[in-house]
Design a protein around this motif. Structure first.
Motif, PDB file in Angstrom:
ATOM      1  N   SER A  24       0.817  -1.202   0.000  1.00 35.10           N
ATOM      2  CA  SER A  24       0.000   0.000   0.000  1.00 35.10           C
ATOM      3  C   SER A  24       0.859   1.263   0.000  1.00 35.10           C
ATOM      4  O   SER A  24       0.461   2.269  -0.566  1.00 35.10           O
ATOM      5  N   CYS A  25       2.027   1.199   0.614  1.00 36.61           N
ATOM      6  CA  CYS A  25       2.914   2.365   0.648  1.00 36.61           C
ATOM      7  C   CYS A  25       3.465   2.649  -0.756  1.00 36.61           C
ATOM      8  O   CYS A  25       3.481   3.787  -1.203  1.00 36.61           O
ATOM      9  N   LYS A  27       2.170   1.672  -3.577  1.00 38.73           N
ATOM     10  CA  LYS A  27       1.052   2.045  -4.446  1.00 38.73           C
ATOM     11  C   LYS A  27       0.679   3.506  -4.221  1.00 38.73           C
ATOM     12  O   LYS A  27       0.447   4.255  -5.173  1.00 38.73           O
ATOM     13  N   GLY A  28       0.645   3.937  -2.969  1.00 44.63           N
ATOM     14  CA  GLY A  28       0.340   5.335  -2.657  1.00 44.63           C
ATOM     15  C   GLY A  28       1.392   6.277  -3.206  1.00 44.63           C
ATOM     16  O   GLY A  28       1.079   7.353  -3.700  1.00 44.63           O
TER      17      GLY A  28
END
Length: 54
Positions: A24-25, A27-28
């Motif tokens: 998620s990091c 991707k963000g």
């Protein structure tokens, strides 16, 4: 009563307590990078059109 519906801020889990999804990091970071590039291109196009049409 409101206290039966909402227990207060201590009942809400903190973001650090939640498990982060795998990747998620990254991707963000990629989404933020692409949005910044897209915004820069939009500003450049607006600036360029302003100078051509003036």
């Amino acid at each position: 009563m409101l206290s039966t519906v909402f227990d207060g801020p201590e009942s809400i889990p903190c973001a650090s307590e939640e498990e982060a999804k795998e990747g998620s990091c990254a991707k963000g970071f990629l989404v933020a990078t692409f949005l910044e590039i897209a915004l820069a291109l939009c500003f450049y196009c607006i600036w360029h059109a302003w100078h051509i049409l003036r």
